[in-house]
Design a protein around this motif. Structure first.
Motif, PDB file in Angstrom:
ATOM      1  N   SER A  75       0.840  -1.188   0.000  1.00  0.00           N
ATOM      2  CA  SER A  75       0.000   0.000   0.000  1.00  0.00           C
ATOM      3  C   SER A  75       0.882   1.247   0.000  1.00  0.00           C
ATOM      4  O   SER A  75       2.064   1.208   0.322  1.00  0.00           O
ATOM      5  N   THR A  76       0.283   2.366  -0.358  1.00  0.00           N
ATOM      6  CA  THR A  76       0.988   3.647  -0.373  1.00  0.00           C
ATOM      7  C   THR A  76       0.257   4.622   0.543  1.00  0.00           C
ATOM      8  O   THR A  76      -0.828   4.320   1.048  1.00  0.00           O
ATOM      9  N   GLN A  77       0.832   5.802   0.730  1.00  0.00           N
ATOM     10  CA  GLN A  77       0.181   6.790   1.581  1.00  0.00           C
ATOM     11  C   GLN A  77      -1.156   7.224   0.999  1.00  0.00           C
ATOM     12  O   GLN A  77      -2.100   7.489   1.723  1.00  0.00           O
ATOM     13  N   GLY A  78      -1.248   7.295  -0.297  1.00  0.00           N
ATOM     14  CA  GLY A  78      -2.482   7.720  -0.942  1.00  0.00           C
ATOM     15  C   GLY A  78      -3.481   6.607  -1.176  1.00  0.00           C
ATOM     16  O   GLY A  78      -4.650   6.865  -1.475  1.00  0.00           O
ATOM     17  N   ASN A  79      -3.052   5.356  -1.047  1.00  0.00           N
ATOM     18  CA  ASN A  79      -3.934   4.225  -1.325  1.00  0.00           C
ATOM     19  C   ASN A  79      -3.697   3.140  -0.275  1.00  0.00           C
ATOM     20  O   ASN A  79      -2.674   2.464  -0.299  1.00  0.00           O
ATOM     21  N   LEU A  80      -4.644   2.961   0.611  1.00  0.00           N
ATOM     22  CA  LEU A  80      -4.491   1.990   1.694  1.00  0.00           C
ATOM     23  C   LEU A  80      -4.983   0.605   1.287  1.00  0.00           C
ATOM     24  O   LEU A  80      -5.748  -0.025   1.995  1.00  0.00           O
ATOM     25  N   SER A  81      -4.544   0.144   0.139  1.00  0.00           N
ATOM     26  CA  SER A  81      -4.902  -1.217  -0.273  1.00  0.00           C
ATOM     27  C   SER A  81      -3.661  -1.909  -0.817  1.00  0.00           C
ATOM     28  O   SER A  81      -2.927  -1.341  -1.612  1.00  0.00           O
ATOM     29  N   ALA A  82      -3.445  -3.103  -0.334  1.00  0.00           N
ATOM     30  CA  ALA A  82      -2.355  -3.929  -0.845  1.00  0.00           C
ATOM     31  C   ALA A  82      -2.980  -4.934  -1.803  1.00  0.00           C
ATOM     32  O   ALA A  82      -4.114  -5.364  -1.617  1.00  0.00           O
ATOM     33  N   SER A  83      -2.244  -5.296  -2.846  1.00  0.00           N
ATOM     34  CA  SER A  83      -2.819  -6.212  -3.830  1.00  0.00           C
ATOM     35  C   SER A  83      -1.755  -7.142  -4.388  1.00  0.00           C
ATOM     36  O   SER A  83      -0.567  -6.875  -4.279  1.00  0.00           O
ATOM     37  N   TRP A  84      -2.227  -8.206  -4.980  1.00  0.00           N
ATOM     38  CA  TRP A  84      -1.365  -9.110  -5.742  1.00  0.00           C
ATOM     39  C   TRP A  84      -2.201  -9.694  -6.847  1.00  0.00           C
ATOM     40  O   TRP A  84      -3.391  -9.892  -6.712  1.00  0.00           O
ATOM     41  N   THR A  85      -1.574  -9.916  -7.965  1.00  0.00           N
ATOM     42  CA  THR A  85      -2.288 -10.426  -9.121  1.00  0.00           C
ATOM     43  C   THR A  85      -1.868 -11.864  -9.385  1.00  0.00           C
ATOM     44  O   THR A  85      -0.768 -12.281  -9.022  1.00  0.00           O
ATOM     45  N   VAL A  86      -2.746 -12.580 -10.001  1.00  0.00           N
ATOM     46  CA  VAL A  86      -2.455 -13.957 -10.376  1.00  0.00           C
ATOM     47  C   VAL A  86      -2.501 -14.021 -11.893  1.00  0.00           C
ATOM     48  O   VAL A  86      -3.517 -13.694 -12.501  1.00  0.00           O
TER      49      VAL A  86
END
Length: 175
Positions: A41-52
């Motif tokens: 996540s970043t300061q502007g976006n509080l979402s962590a992600s991963w792609t498959v």
């Protein structure tokens, strides 16, 4: 907050890979290339992600090839893909053959007449399990992410209120 979100996403990814491996019947290492690390996540976006990404997993490892006419021609029976909830469907191909090329091998079936009328048979790729509502990998991802986020959010908020600067894994040990 960001640290809690990132930790929850990493834990969920790790558990989901184990679930996908058990569900499809392949070792977890087969999914590593198709499931890259978590994008933090970043300061502007509080979402962590991963792609498959799509991974062409050979079906020869999930079933049994029985030679009939020669070493490369015979029948195949095995597990093809998961159904809702993590089960699997069986596949029986009485006229299958193995084709070697480019340093690998693939199970092939004839789709018509002619030299090029063949098709490779693959096991399910990991993205299908995560993209289908109710499948075991997606359920695992959601449960673990929620559980880990709920467990870590209080600790990380307390660290922020106490004025802790930066990650400090040793302070999470229960001092």
């Amino acid at each position: 907050m960001r640290r809690a979100v990132d930790k929850a996403a990493r834990s969920a990814r790790r558990e989901t890979i184990k679930t996908m491996a058990a569900d499809i019947g392949r070792p977890a290492s087969a999914f590593m290339k198709s499931t890259p690390l978590v994008k933090a996540s970043t300061q502007g976006n509080l979402s962590a992600s991963w792609t498959v990404t799509k991974a062409k997993l050979g079906i020869l490892d999930t079933g049994k090839f029985t030679p009939i006419l020669s070493a490369l021609r015979g029948s195949f029976s095995g597990s093809t893909f998961r159904l809702s909830g993590g089960g699997s469907a069986s596949l029986n191909l009485p006229k299958a053959f193995i084709l070697y090329g480019n340093g690998g091998r693939a199970l092939m079936v004839r789709t018509g007449k002619g030299r090029a009328a063949i098709k490779a048979v693959y096991a399910e790729h990991p993205a299908t399990g995560l993209g289908t509502e109710g499948d075991a990998p997606r359920v695992t991802w959601q449960k673990v992410a929620e559980r880990e986020l709920n467990a870590n959010i209080g600790v990380e908020l307390q660290r922020a209120f106490d004025g802790a600067a930066g990650p400090s894994p040793s302070s999470l040990g229960g001092e």
